[in-house]
Design a protein around this motif. Structure first.
Motif, PDB file in Angstrom:
ATOM      1  N   UNK A  32       7.319  -2.653   5.468  1.00 16.16           N
ATOM      2  CA  UNK A  32       6.481  -1.506   5.829  1.00 16.16           C
ATOM      3  C   UNK A  32       5.059  -1.970   6.117  1.00 16.16           C
ATOM      4  N   UNK A  36       3.059  -1.625   9.620  1.00 18.16           N
ATOM      5  CA  UNK A  36       1.788  -0.922   9.782  1.00 18.16           C
ATOM      6  C   UNK A  36       0.748  -1.840  10.428  1.00 18.16           C
ATOM      7  N   UNK A  75      -8.646   5.163  10.820  1.00 16.32           N
ATOM      8  CA  UNK A  75      -7.941   6.220  10.092  1.00 16.32           C
ATOM      9  C   UNK A  75      -6.551   5.738   9.683  1.00 16.32           C
ATOM     10  N   UNK A  76      -5.858   5.096  10.635  1.00 16.44           N
ATOM     11  CA  UNK A  76      -4.493   4.639  10.348  1.00 16.44           C
ATOM     12  C   UNK A  76      -4.489   3.585   9.247  1.00 16.44           C
ATOM     13  N   UNK A  79      -5.000   5.366   5.854  1.00 18.07           N
ATOM     14  CA  UNK A  79      -3.785   6.069   5.438  1.00 18.07           C
ATOM     15  C   UNK A  79      -2.707   5.064   5.041  1.00 18.07           C
ATOM     16  N   UNK A  82      -3.400   3.502   1.592  1.00 15.40           N
ATOM     17  CA  UNK A  82      -3.071   4.417   0.491  1.00 15.40           C
ATOM     18  C   UNK A  82      -1.571   4.534   0.293  1.00 15.40           C
ATOM     19  N   UNK A  83      -0.836   4.652   1.411  1.00 17.81           N
ATOM     20  CA  UNK A  83       0.621   4.803   1.329  1.00 17.81           C
ATOM     21  C   UNK A  83       1.261   3.544   0.748  1.00 17.81           C
ATOM     22  N   UNK A  86       0.799   3.466  -2.891  1.00 14.38           N
ATOM     23  CA  UNK A  86       1.679   4.444  -3.530  1.00 14.38           C
ATOM     24  C   UNK A  86       3.111   3.915  -3.608  1.00 14.38           C
ATOM     25  N   UNK A  87       3.572   3.339  -2.505  1.00 15.32           N
ATOM     26  CA  UNK A  87       4.975   2.916  -2.477  1.00 15.32           C
ATOM     27  C   UNK A  87       5.193   1.721  -3.415  1.00 15.32           C
ATOM     28  N   UNK A  90       5.507   3.214  -6.806  1.00 12.62           N
ATOM     29  CA  UNK A  90       6.792   3.903  -6.913  1.00 12.62           C
ATOM     30  C   UNK A  90       7.925   2.892  -7.088  1.00 12.62           C
ATOM     31  N   UNK A  91       7.827   1.762  -6.338  1.00 16.15           N
ATOM     32  CA  UNK A  91       8.864   0.737  -6.451  1.00 16.15           C
ATOM     33  C   UNK A  91       8.866   0.150  -7.863  1.00 16.15           C
TER      34      UNK A  91
ATOM     35  N   UNK B 159      12.016   7.314  -3.818  1.00 12.47           N
ATOM     36  CA  UNK B 159      11.683   6.050  -3.163  1.00 12.47           C
ATOM     37  C   UNK B 159      12.238   6.024  -1.740  1.00 12.47           C
ATOM     38  N   UNK B 166       7.584   6.758   5.692  1.00 20.19           N
ATOM     39  CA  UNK B 166       6.595   5.764   6.115  1.00 20.19           C
ATOM     40  C   UNK B 166       7.037   5.100   7.419  1.00 20.19           C
ATOM     41  N   UNK B 173       2.811   6.857  15.142  1.00 19.52           N
ATOM     42  CA  UNK B 173       1.592   6.213  15.636  1.00 19.52           C
ATOM     43  C   UNK B 173       1.852   5.451  16.931  1.00 19.52           C
TER      44      UNK B 173
END
Lengths: 109, 504
Positions: A32, A36, A75-76, A79, A82-83, A86-87, A90-91, B159, B166, B173
């Motif tokens: 991920x 990004x 901006x991207x 974001x 932050x994501x 978070x992930x 969470x993992x 998850x 995501x 985008x």
């Protein structure tokens, strides 16, 4: 330069897609992140690649670079940052609760 | 410039921030504050609807930067309708959460209001990148709400939900970037105009971007074959959160409708109707797979989650039929199906807590305490979910079927819609008889008092009353949705309103 940037984006995306399809959470998170990065570079390149030109009005400037994609990328990035944080949390939580980092949560032999 | 357009955004944002600042306040006070804030938002949504009901398109240039250079908020009939539906649903989801879910973890009310902020923003924005930002706002709030209460199964489903979304955001985008690269604008009204003048060598790129956008929105509204994330997520989320999430897939439907009617609408020249050939097959596939998934489910909540997928299919079919009558039927169906699904999620939870280890498994078990009340509510909810008369779902489906007659693909549309309807009836009848009729006679010990039962079932009853109100007000509401569909069929007014706002 265009070919080089295009190849970098392509390689990043390919690596990202491969890693996202892996079965454990750590490669998925890395994938991920790579995706990004690729997307951010891509957005940036959508304002066309210009070297040494200012994005805002200047008296001495002969050419300008497009400032909007830079704002979009900013901006991207925020974001995406932050994501990703978070992930990762969470993992870790999933690993702690399920005792396994497999995305299906099933212990494999 | 009319400030009523931004008020529905500022209200939930300030409520969320205020609740975060007051997080040490007594829980009861925070609950009062949260419900009061939601009622205020509802009032603002009604005021906004009154402003746009006559067909006016209100715009609000943020920072007074004229479109297309600045970001604009745009309120038309569709945006107001979506906003109103969301808030009415959210009110009952919040009331259901007040029974204890909001105390099960931190910041429930903060997340709830930020979720509403993201939803309202997605409906009101007129800018494609801003739509992405509001998608992220509503998604990150939904991650928090989805995981609220904890538990291993919930974390595991959460998850997957986060990773899928995501990946979807990355695709969004890329689509946005490509559209910007081709047209040099991100304002949706300006995009429609700019796409009409796409040079021939860039047409392929613009098409690819448009279809990528469709893929992203299809992922958000759980259209087949991108629907597999939804049932696991919705079945694992706590019931009030799942009830609120019933509106989340409709954000995807809304985005597809906006892209189809405006960005790739009649004004965009060679690219107009780009999404049309894809919508109907996608819709029918979603409807069929959602219904089959519901039939195969062994748990009530899973079955309801699959029916949410099927309802997105019905809505997409209404868009795909591309006639104002069909679209009006779909828009009338949208609040009905969201409210019915929310009631079903809440009811499944009420059933599950009374059946011990069986929970909401579709197996005969011991009779439940308060079986009569639950059974009566289940009957009404099932009527609404299946779209049977006399409730609004039947009127909407009848309008949709009538609009489909004469369409080149009418055989497919009528066939799949009717077959899915029949299977829905069979599924709900089977579930009801398994849960309520075939229960053994010796009852479980009554665990809760009558007062608790009233508090538990009143949000469900409220949702059902709202559906009855939808049915009773059918003539007025279908007039409104027909007017909405007519407004969407003529995007020139929208484009004119947005792009001339800066001159005034």
């Amino acid at each position: 330069m265009e070919a080089l940037v295009a190849m970098v984006i392509g390689v990043l995306t390919a690596g990202g897609v491969y890693l996202v399809l892996r079965a454990r959470t750590f490669p998925v998170v890395l994938g991920l992140t790579l995706l990004s990065y690729a997307v951010n570079l891509f957005l940036f390149a959508m304002g066309r690649l210009v070297i040494g030109a200012p994005p805002v009005v200047a008296e001495t400037a002969h050419a300008y670079t497009d400032p909007l994609p830079q704002a979009l990328v900013l901006t991207a990035i925020v974001i995406g940052f932050g994501m990703t944080a978070f992930v990762i949390m969470l993992a870790l939580k999933a690993y702690a609760e399920l005792g396994d980092d497999h995305v299906d949560g099933e212990r494999r032999p | 410039m009319n400030h009523i357009v931004i008020a529905p955004l500022l209200a939930p944002l300030s409520a969320g921030v205020l609740l975060l600042l007051l997080r040490h306040l007594d829980l009861r006070l925070r609950r009062v504050l949260s419900v009061a804030a939601l009622l205020a938002q509802l009032g603002l949504a009604f005021a906004l609807t009154a402003h746009v009901a006559d067909g006016a398109i209100l715009t609000y240039a943020l920072g007074d930067w004229p479109a297309p250079y600045g970001i604009v908020l745009v309120a038309d009939r569709l945006a107001a309708w979506m906003l109103l539906t969301t808030l009415l649903l959210a009110l009952f989801a919040l009331l259901a959460a007040l029974r204890g879910l909001d105390a099960a973890g931190r910041h429930f009310h903060v997340l709830f209001h930020l979720q509403l902020f993201g939803l309202a923003g997605a409906f009101l924005t007129g800018d494609l990148f801003n739509l992405f930002v509001f998608f992220e706002v509503l998604l990150i709030a939904s991650y928090g709400l989805m995981l609220h209460g904890g538990g291993a199964a919930r974390v595991q489903a959460g998850l997957r939900y986060v990773v899928v979304n995501l990946a979807g955001s990355s695709l969004f985008l890329i689509a946005v970037g490509t559209l910007y690269g081709v047209t040099g604008t991100l304002n949706m009204a300006d995009l429609a105009r700019a796409l009409a003048h796409t040079p021939a060598e860039h047409l392929g790129l613009a098409r690819a971007a448009g279809l990528l956008l469709l893929a992203v929105f299809a992922l958000k509204c759980a259209a087949a074959p991108l629907h597999l994330w939804l049932p696991a997520t919705y079945a694992q989320a706590s019931a009030p959160v799942a009830a609120l999430f019933a509106i989340m897939t409709k954000v995807g439907v809304y985005s597809i409708l906006r892209a189809d009617s405006l960005v790739f609408g009649p004004a965009s020249g060679p690219l107009s109707g780009l999404l049309d050939p894809w919508l109907l097959p996608l819709a029918l596939l979603t409807l069929a797979l959602g219904t089959l998934g519901a039939l195969a489910s062994r748990r009530l909540r899973l079955a309801v989650a699959h029916l949410v997928v099927a309802s997105a299919g019905t809505l997409l079919a209404a868009i795909g039929l591309a006639s104002p009558q069909a679209l009006a039927a779909g828009l009338y169906y949208l609040p009905h199906t969201s409210l019915a699904a929310a009631a079903a999620f809440l009811l499944a939870e009420a059933v599950a807590v009374r059946r011990g280890a069986l929970a909401d498994a579709l197996d005969p078990g011991p009779a439940m305490p308060a079986q009569r009340w639950l059974g009566a509510l289940f009957f009404l909810t099932a009527l609404a979910l299946a779209g049977l008369p006399p409730l609004a779902g039947f009127i909407a489906k009848f309008m949709l079927l009538r609009a489909a007659v004469g369409h080149p693909a009418s055989v497919w549309v009528l066939g799949v819609l009717l077959a899915a309807g029949l299977m829905g009836v069979i599924l709900l009848a089977r579930s009801g008889s398994l849960l309520f009729y075939r229960s053994s006679t010796h009852t479980v010990v009554e665990a809760k008092g009558a007062a608790a039962l009233g508090a538990e079932l009143s949000p469900i009853a409220g949702l059902l009353l709202l559906i009855v109100a939808l049915t009773a007000a059918a003539p007025q509401l279908t007039t409104f949705t027909l007017a909405t569909a007519a407004q969407l069929a003529e995007p020139a007014g929208y484009i004119e309103a947005v792009l001339s706002a800066g001159d005034g």
